[in-house]
Design a protein around this motif. Structure first.
Motif, mmCIF file in Angstrom:
data_model
loop_
_atom_site.group_PDB
_atom_site.id
_atom_site.type_symbol
_atom_site.label_atom_id
_atom_site.label_comp_id
_atom_site.label_asym_id
_atom_site.label_seq_id
_atom_site.Cartn_x
_atom_site.Cartn_y
_atom_site.Cartn_z
ATOM 1 N N ASN A 1 0.056 -2.813 3.804
ATOM 2 C CA ASN A 1 -0.845 -1.961 3.027
ATOM 3 C C ASN A 1 -0.254 -0.553 2.939
ATOM 4 O O ASN A 1 -0.029 0.108 3.951
ATOM 5 C CB ASN A 1 -2.218 -1.927 3.697
ATOM 6 C CG ASN A 1 -3.247 -1.148 2.886
ATOM 7 O OD1 ASN A 1 -2.904 -0.388 1.976
ATOM 8 N ND2 ASN A 1 -4.507 -1.332 3.236
ATOM 9 N N PHE A 2 0.004 -0.088 1.726
ATOM 10 C CA PHE A 2 0.626 1.231 1.528
ATOM 11 C C PHE A 2 -0.233 2.350 2.114
ATOM 12 O O PHE A 2 0.286 3.368 2.588
ATOM 13 C CB PHE A 2 0.848 1.475 0.030
ATOM 14 C CG PHE A 2 1.634 2.716 -0.281
ATOM 15 C CD1 PHE A 2 2.969 2.839 0.094
ATOM 16 C CD2 PHE A 2 1.026 3.778 -0.948
ATOM 17 C CE1 PHE A 2 3.684 3.992 -0.181
ATOM 18 C CE2 PHE A 2 1.740 4.924 -1.230
ATOM 19 C CZ PHE A 2 3.074 5.040 -0.848
ATOM 20 N N SER A 3 -1.561 2.170 2.122
ATOM 21 C CA SER A 3 -2.465 3.192 2.653
ATOM 22 C C SER A 3 -2.240 3.423 4.143
ATOM 23 O O SER A 3 -2.449 4.531 4.648
ATOM 24 C CB SER A 3 -3.922 2.789 2.408
ATOM 25 O OG SER A 3 -4.203 2.728 1.023
ATOM 26 N N VAL A 4 -1.824 2.378 4.852
ATOM 27 C CA VAL A 4 -1.537 2.532 6.287
ATOM 28 C C VAL A 4 -0.392 3.525 6.494
ATOM 29 O O VAL A 4 -0.455 4.407 7.371
ATOM 30 C CB VAL A 4 -1.188 1.159 6.913
ATOM 31 C CG1 VAL A 4 -0.694 1.342 8.354
ATOM 32 C CG2 VAL A 4 -2.394 0.243 6.872
ATOM 33 N N TRP A 5 0.638 3.421 5.682
ATOM 34 C CA TRP A 5 1.799 4.295 5.838
ATOM 35 C C TRP A 5 1.493 5.717 5.366
ATOM 36 O O TRP A 5 1.969 6.691 5.962
ATOM 37 C CB TRP A 5 2.984 3.707 5.068
ATOM 38 C CG TRP A 5 3.448 2.419 5.692
ATOM 39 C CD1 TRP A 5 3.058 1.155 5.372
ATOM 40 C CD2 TRP A 5 4.356 2.285 6.795
ATOM 41 N NE1 TRP A 5 3.659 0.225 6.189
ATOM 42 C CE2 TRP A 5 4.470 0.897 7.070
ATOM 43 C CE3 TRP A 5 5.076 3.190 7.565
ATOM 44 C CZ2 TRP A 5 5.279 0.406 8.083
ATOM 45 C CZ3 TRP A 5 5.892 2.688 8.578
ATOM 46 C CH2 TRP A 5 5.989 1.323 8.830
ATOM 47 N N ILE A 6 0.689 5.836 4.327
ATOM 48 C CA ILE A 6 0.261 7.174 3.885
ATOM 49 C C ILE A 6 -0.539 7.854 4.994
ATOM 50 O O ILE A 6 -0.332 9.040 5.315
ATOM 51 C CB ILE A 6 -0.596 7.082 2.601
ATOM 52 C CG1 ILE A 6 0.264 6.618 1.421
ATOM 53 C CG2 ILE A 6 -1.246 8.434 2.294
ATOM 54 C CD1 ILE A 6 1.337 7.606 1.022
ATOM 55 N N THR A 7 -1.445 7.107 5.613
ATOM 56 C CA THR A 7 -2.235 7.648 6.722
ATOM 57 C C THR A 7 -1.341 8.056 7.885
ATOM 58 O O THR A 7 -1.524 9.121 8.489
ATOM 59 C CB THR A 7 -3.260 6.597 7.195
ATOM 60 O OG1 THR A 7 -4.154 6.293 6.126
ATOM 61 C CG2 THR A 7 -4.046 7.099 8.396
ATOM 62 N N ALA A 8 -0.361 7.206 8.211
ATOM 63 C CA ALA A 8 0.539 7.490 9.323
ATOM 64 C C ALA A 8 1.317 8.787 9.094
ATOM 65 O O ALA A 8 1.399 9.648 9.988
ATOM 66 C CB ALA A 8 1.505 6.320 9.528
#
Length: 531
Positions: free
Chosen positions: A256-263
């Motif tokens: 999920n791209f959102s996981v990496w943005i959050t990280a």
């Protein structure tokens, strides 16, 4: 620092760790609540921030834990990803911070002007002070960790204060006033009378008095303190119940791209907040020690990985805890480490007793911390330092009150504009020569025509690399502008030089001075600093 020195300073660090513990406990719980996370997640972050980050960090007085500045990001991320997936993103954020430290990005913190750092300290002090006023009177609708002006409960800081008259709690207010009186009496009178009052700290006495007041008035409907005005620590019924509070990350959604943005968002914001707090905390340090920023990023990254793996919130170095540590006499990292153990022991062994502490007592403690950070004397000193110092300072204070990162960004932008205006002719700021003369190591530093805060990191590094028993010559005869940040570095170095047996000889256009008592006063007289 050797083990012997840590033991020698334990008489100062132990009382300070108790104060930090009582400051950190409600903040850990409040920030968890403001972040939409389980209360125990804040406690985990506080424990890891104290024990693990405290041990790995190079800062002697900084204290780490869950960060109010990340609460909004964490709240939004948990809502989007779910808690277990959010924890996975936080683990990745910690790894990214470790990479930041390995590639030596910690130097970024040195490029923030001191006017912005001081504005950040004062702004945070004002936030702490105003945020605790409702809690002082027993209005505890707003969680302790909600440090935003526009609060998560729909109120603002000012509207919350305006509602005190509607919700005032007589019992909470009475014990808050008593606690504040104890703290003021302790710090202004009793500590001057006997060393006993240095060992037994006022905040500890205030907390004990608060617990006793609650215990003996709990059946009084008018002057008693209701449960909603007390600290609220989870109380496990068994060890299985205790370990059942831990949550583990779910790595199944890493695509999920959102996981990496959050990280990346957490890593960047947490690193920036930490570096700003490191810079500010070093300025509060009476011994003017310099924290190795790359090591700090490594320590913070490690702490975030471990905290997230067992269900804790993200960690940064926190100015509230760090300033409370300094104000209470903490001298080494042992105060931070011990406070972490106090958090661990207390939630296992005495959660019921902790839940008897009135929030208004803790508010009284934080009022003192906030006032010391936002001391009116700081405003006067920045005004006297000149408009190029005062404008970035006051801009940071005002904007930071509404948004932390925006405040720092505005102050930094104004400071950069002023600096670029002064720096356009500057090409070389420092020449350094070393020699051995009569069996003595001799170093000569020659400053250029204009020296700005962009040169701050290199000058700080050069000064800190000077060995003990050195004869240092500083030549500013050709210097017409010396930035206030650089003067402060020289001022702090002058204090450290005496402890390292470094002899300083300063050359200027109007004469020579040996081991100057104050670089700030000297350069003010020589008018090398722009007003």
């Amino acid at each position: 620092m050797s083990t012997t020195k840590y033991l020698q300073n334990l008489k100062s660090d132990l009382p300070a760790s108790i104060v930090v513990f009582f400051v950190a406990l409600p903040l850990c719980l409040g920030i968890a609540l403001a972040s939409g996370a389980p209360p125990f997640a804040g406690i985990i972050a506080g424990i890891i921030g104290g024990i693990v980050v405290g041990a790995l960090s190079g800062s002697q007085i900084g204290v780490s834990g869950p960060a109010a500045g990340l609460a909004a990001i964490v709240l939004a991320s948990i809502s989007e990803l779910g808690y277990e997936t959010f924890l996975a993103a936080a683990v990745i954020a910690g790894v990214i911070q470790i990479v930041f430290g390995v590639v030596r990005l910690g130097v970024i913190g040195y490029y923030f002007p001191s006017s912005v750092i001081k504005g950040m300290l004062v702004g945070i002090g004002i936030i702490i002070f105003t945020k605790q006023i409702p809690h002082f009177f027993g209005l505890d609708k707003d969680p302790q960790g909600d440090w935003m002006f526009f609060q998560l409960d729909g109120e603002t800081t000012f509207s919350e204060i305006g509602k005190i008259g509607e919700f005032i709690s007589p019992g909470a207010t009475i014990i808050a006033v008593i606690s504040l009186a104890i703290l003021l009496l302790w710090s202004n009178v009793l500590v001057k009378k006997s060393k006993v009052f240095h060992l037994i700290q006022g905040p500890l006495v205030a907390v004990v008095v608060g617990i006793l007041y609650y215990y003996f008035t709990q059946d009084n409907t008018v002057y008693g303190i209701a449960n909603e005005h007390l600290v609220n620590v989870p109380v496990p019924s068994s060890m299985d119940d205790f370990f059942g509070q831990f949550t583990f990350p779910d790595f199944s959604d890493l695509g999920n791209f959102s996981v990496w943005i959050t990280a990346f968002t957490i890593a960047l914001v947490a690193s920036l907040e930490t570096l700003l707090c490191v810079e500010a905390t070093d300025k509060l340090d009476p011994q003017k020690r310099v924290t190795p920023t790359n090591r700090e990023l490594l320590a913070q990254g490690t702490g975030n990985v471990l905290s997230s793996l067992i269900g804790g919130l993200p960690i940064t170095q926190v100015i509230v805890r760090s300033s409370a540590n300094v104000q209470s006499g903490g001298r080494t990292k042992m105060s931070a480490i011990i406070h972490g153990f106090f958090l661990l022991i207390s939630v296992i062994s005495i959660p019921t007793i902790l839940n008897m502490i009135p929030n208004s007592v803790l508010a009284a403690i934080l009022l003192i911390v906030g006032y010391k950070l936002a001391n009116p004397k700081t405003f006067a000193a920045m005004w006297k330092a000149g408009w190029r110092q005062f404008i970035p300072f006051i801009a940071t204070v005002i904007v930071l009150y509404f948004n932390f990162l925006a405040g720092v960004g505005v102050g930094l932008a104004i400071g950069i504009v002023f600096t670029l205006y002064q720096s356009f002719k500057n090409s070389h700021f420092l020449h350094k020569k070393e020699a051995e003369v009569d069996n003595q190591h001799k170093i000569k530093m020659t400053f250029a025509e204009e020296v700005t805060f962009f040169n701050k990191a290199t000058i700080l590094k050069e000064l800190d690399s000077i060995p003990e028993d050195t004869f240092l010559e500083i030549d500013v005869r050709n210097t017409v502008y010396l930035d206030h940040d650089v003067i402060e570095i020289l001022e702090d170095f002058g204090t450290k030089a005496k402890n390292r047996n470094i002899y300083i000889k300063l050359y200027s256009q109007r004469g020579t001075v040996e081991n100057p008592d104050s670089f700030i006063e000297f350069f003010k007289r020589k008018k090398l600093q722009s007003a």
